[in-house]
Design a protein around this motif. Structure first.
Motif, mmCIF file in Angstrom:
data_model
loop_
_atom_site.group_PDB
_atom_site.id
_atom_site.type_symbol
_atom_site.label_atom_id
_atom_site.label_comp_id
_atom_site.label_asym_id
_atom_site.label_seq_id
_atom_site.Cartn_x
_atom_site.Cartn_y
_atom_site.Cartn_z
ATOM 1 N N SER A 81 32.919 80.296 -24.005
ATOM 2 C CA SER A 81 32.797 79.149 -23.304
ATOM 3 C C SER A 81 33.709 77.954 -23.372
ATOM 4 N N VAL A 82 35.008 78.379 -23.291
ATOM 5 C CA VAL A 82 35.939 77.255 -23.175
ATOM 6 C C VAL A 82 36.436 77.083 -21.535
ATOM 7 N N PRO A 83 36.231 75.918 -21.065
ATOM 8 C CA PRO A 83 36.798 75.970 -19.543
ATOM 9 C C PRO A 83 38.331 76.269 -19.756
ATOM 10 N N PHE A 84 38.507 76.761 -18.584
ATOM 11 C CA PHE A 84 39.924 77.232 -18.303
ATOM 12 C C PHE A 84 40.149 77.686 -17.050
ATOM 13 N N VAL A 85 41.621 77.314 -16.532
ATOM 14 C CA VAL A 85 42.068 78.073 -15.368
ATOM 15 C C VAL A 85 43.163 78.867 -15.379
ATOM 16 N N ALA A 86 43.390 79.762 -14.694
ATOM 17 C CA ALA A 86 44.716 80.687 -14.874
ATOM 18 C C ALA A 86 45.642 80.346 -13.699
ATOM 19 N N PHE A 87 47.212 80.185 -14.013
ATOM 20 C CA PHE A 87 48.043 80.410 -13.155
ATOM 21 C C PHE A 87 48.234 81.908 -12.843
ATOM 22 N N GLY A 88 47.770 82.483 -11.933
ATOM 23 C CA GLY A 88 47.881 84.195 -11.922
ATOM 24 C C GLY A 88 46.425 84.718 -11.789
ATOM 25 N N ALA B 138 36.605 86.679 -11.494
ATOM 26 C CA ALA B 138 35.891 86.459 -12.768
ATOM 27 C C ALA B 138 36.030 85.106 -13.483
ATOM 28 N N HIS B 139 37.076 84.521 -12.905
ATOM 29 C CA HIS B 139 37.090 82.924 -13.433
ATOM 30 C C HIS B 139 37.978 82.268 -12.411
ATOM 31 N N LEU B 140 38.049 81.114 -12.897
ATOM 32 C CA LEU B 140 39.039 80.124 -12.009
ATOM 33 C C LEU B 140 40.481 80.359 -12.242
ATOM 34 N N TRP B 141 41.130 80.664 -10.746
ATOM 35 C CA TRP B 141 42.406 80.993 -11.056
ATOM 36 C C TRP B 141 43.279 80.369 -9.717
ATOM 37 N N VAL B 142 44.540 80.112 -9.896
ATOM 38 C CA VAL B 142 45.297 79.742 -8.887
ATOM 39 C C VAL B 142 46.678 80.634 -8.816
ATOM 40 N N ASP B 143 47.040 80.798 -7.785
ATOM 41 C CA ASP B 143 48.329 81.864 -7.611
ATOM 42 C C ASP B 143 48.874 81.721 -6.341
ATOM 43 N N VAL B 144 50.408 82.255 -6.401
ATOM 44 C CA VAL B 144 51.082 82.239 -5.198
ATOM 45 C C VAL B 144 50.973 83.531 -4.399
ATOM 46 N N ASP B 145 50.777 83.455 -3.078
ATOM 47 C CA ASP B 145 50.503 84.649 -2.334
ATOM 48 C C ASP B 145 51.835 85.462 -2.048
ATOM 49 N N GLY B 146 52.002 86.190 -3.131
ATOM 50 C CA GLY B 146 53.373 87.125 -2.994
ATOM 51 C C GLY B 146 53.676 87.784 -1.978
ATOM 52 N N ALA C 78 45.399 73.856 -9.554
ATOM 53 C CA ALA C 78 44.885 74.274 -10.887
ATOM 54 C C ALA C 78 44.117 73.061 -11.391
ATOM 55 N N LEU C 79 44.462 71.863 -11.215
ATOM 56 C CA LEU C 79 43.561 70.850 -11.796
ATOM 57 C C LEU C 79 42.437 70.459 -10.636
ATOM 58 N N ASP C 80 42.645 70.622 -9.349
ATOM 59 C CA ASP C 80 41.533 70.537 -8.639
ATOM 60 C C ASP C 80 40.185 71.676 -8.963
ATOM 61 N N LEU C 81 40.777 72.675 -9.315
ATOM 62 C CA LEU C 81 39.601 73.763 -9.787
ATOM 63 C C LEU C 81 39.127 73.358 -10.998
ATOM 64 N N LEU C 82 39.767 73.064 -11.975
ATOM 65 C CA LEU C 82 39.414 72.601 -13.493
ATOM 66 C C LEU C 82 38.486 71.328 -13.429
ATOM 67 N N LEU C 83 38.732 70.597 -12.568
ATOM 68 C CA LEU C 83 38.154 69.005 -12.735
ATOM 69 C C LEU C 83 36.883 69.143 -11.652
ATOM 70 N N ALA C 84 36.974 70.123 -10.870
ATOM 71 C CA ALA C 84 35.889 70.224 -9.784
ATOM 72 C C ALA C 84 35.848 69.025 -8.829
ATOM 73 N N GLY C 85 36.850 68.347 -8.623
ATOM 74 C CA GLY C 85 37.176 67.414 -7.801
ATOM 75 C C GLY C 85 37.018 66.001 -8.502
ATOM 76 N N GLY C 86 36.526 65.986 -9.708
ATOM 77 C CA GLY C 86 36.469 64.780 -10.638
ATOM 78 C C GLY C 86 37.358 64.322 -11.461
ATOM 79 N N ARG C 87 36.996 64.040 -12.780
ATOM 80 C CA ARG C 87 37.991 63.674 -13.901
ATOM 81 C C ARG C 87 37.409 64.587 -15.142
ATOM 82 N N ASP C 88 36.175 65.004 -14.845
ATOM 83 C CA ASP C 88 35.591 65.706 -16.284
ATOM 84 C C ASP C 88 35.935 67.153 -16.360
ATOM 85 N N VAL C 89 36.610 67.712 -17.448
ATOM 86 C CA VAL C 89 36.541 68.944 -17.629
ATOM 87 C C VAL C 89 35.281 69.543 -18.325
ATOM 88 N N THR C 90 34.734 70.506 -17.371
ATOM 89 C CA THR C 90 33.718 71.118 -18.012
ATOM 90 C C THR C 90 33.338 72.329 -17.251
#
Length: 333
Positions: free
Chosen positions: A145-152, A164-172, A301-313
């Motif tokens: 239950s550790v909040p995280f986002v993946a580059f990939g 399966a989880h939050l992620w951001v990637d480049v459309d190769g 990545a930050l937009d996903l992790l912070l869900a538009g706010g400032r709190d990491v949950t």
């Protein structure tokens, strides 16, 4: 006063107890307005700043993101992750967050480092990079239950529709499709591809963009090399002596540099070669390349992790809302 002001100094200046100052800082609603204003005035006049470690103990939050620092391996393409980490640090600072770098030589060692940092209250969330199918780091983070986002992306059966989880990637695939269409329009329909060995999620995705953009009836010429300039040069030299193609799209700038050296040696210095990563090496040689836009990846990545706010949950993973796919751009030279 030659030393930093303490909470005792503030209490003395405001004529209140130490506990009252603490209440003003952490639970202002329990303090009368007149007293609260007097304490705030003293805080401002003395320049008192609560100690960061004490604040972490009170709130159980560090306002810090952990990210793995890849070992230095030289080469050409590592600059992309460097730019990503720099951009992540800059944009996190704008949102009141810090970034902590940690080193690890394997996914298993990285899991141990993440566990130590989490247990010590040093980080609130994690950003992982270099994802792959069955990545144990993502599984550990989910299980604990550790909040995280993946580059990939997770490289599962349905990354986009049911991530399966939050992620951001480049459309190769979108990037190599741009490069292939440009090569067809500029040099001709026979566009070859120099890629990594099959089985790499990132490499296979980039290959797909090339294949899907080839004109009907054109026989695909697919060359293979590991991420090594010298090997890519050997592979390209051999192909140029036996295969006829108008242009070459490469999975990375490293392979593009090797192919460029081979083209010069083979008497085809004007062969249109396109790389991926838009590194300084590609720019110096005048090679076109795909720009990954790591600054946009960091913001996503930050937009996903912070869900538009400032709190990491931790938050619920909603279909089609748990990922950001950044479309790269072709830089033509």
């Amino acid at each position: 006063m030659n030393r930093p002001a303490t909470i005792e100094d503030v209490a003395r200046a405001a004529g209140v107890s130490r506990q009252t100052v603490s209440n003003v800082l952490n639970a202002p609603g329990v303090v009368r307005e007149e007293t609260r204003e007097r304490v705030k005035e003293a805080i401002g006049r003395l320049g008192y700043a609560p100690h960061a470690s004490a604040r972490r103990l009170r709130t159980r939050r560090s306002s810090t993101l952990g990210i793995h620092l890849d070992p230095y391996a030289g080469g050409i393409s590592g600059v992309v992750l460097d730019r990503f980490v720099h951009a992540l640090t800059e944009h996190a600072g704008e949102r009141g967050l810090r970034v902590m770098l940690y080193a690890a030589r394997s996914p298993e060692e990285e899991i141990r480092r993440m566990a130590d940092l989490r247990d010590g209250g040093d980080i609130d969330a994690v950003v992982i990079t270099g994802t792959f199918h069955g990545d144990p780091r993502a599984q550990w983070l989910i299980e604990h239950s550790v909040p995280f986002v993946a580059f990939g992306r997770p490289w599962g059966d349905d990354d986009v529709g049911a991530p399966a989880h939050l992620w951001v990637d480049v459309d190769g695939a979108a990037g190599t499709a741009q490069a292939t269409r440009h090569a067809i329009a500029t040099a001709g329909p026979r566009v070859a591809f120099l890629g990594w060995p099959a089985g790499s999620g990132t490499g296979d995705d980039r290959e797909r963009g090339w294949r899907e953009s080839l004109p009907a009836g054109v026989e695909p010429v697919r060359l293979t090399s590991p991420e090594n300039v010298a090997t890519a040069r050997e592979v390209a030299e051999q192909a140029l002596s036996s295969e006829a193609f108008d242009a070459l799209v490469c999975v990375s700038d490293s392979l593009a540099v090797g192919a460029h050296l081979a083209a010069v040696t083979s008497g085809r210095p004007g062969l249109l070669i396109t790389g991926f990563d838009n590194t300084p090496a590609a720019e110096a040689l005048g090679l076109s390349s795909i720009e990954q836009l790591p600054e946009q990846v960091a913001r996503g990545a930050l937009d996903l992790l912070l869900a538009g706010g400032r709190d990491v949950t931790l938050r619920e993973i909603a279909p089609h809302e748990a990922h950001v796919l950044v479309e790269p751009r072709l830089v033509v030279r």
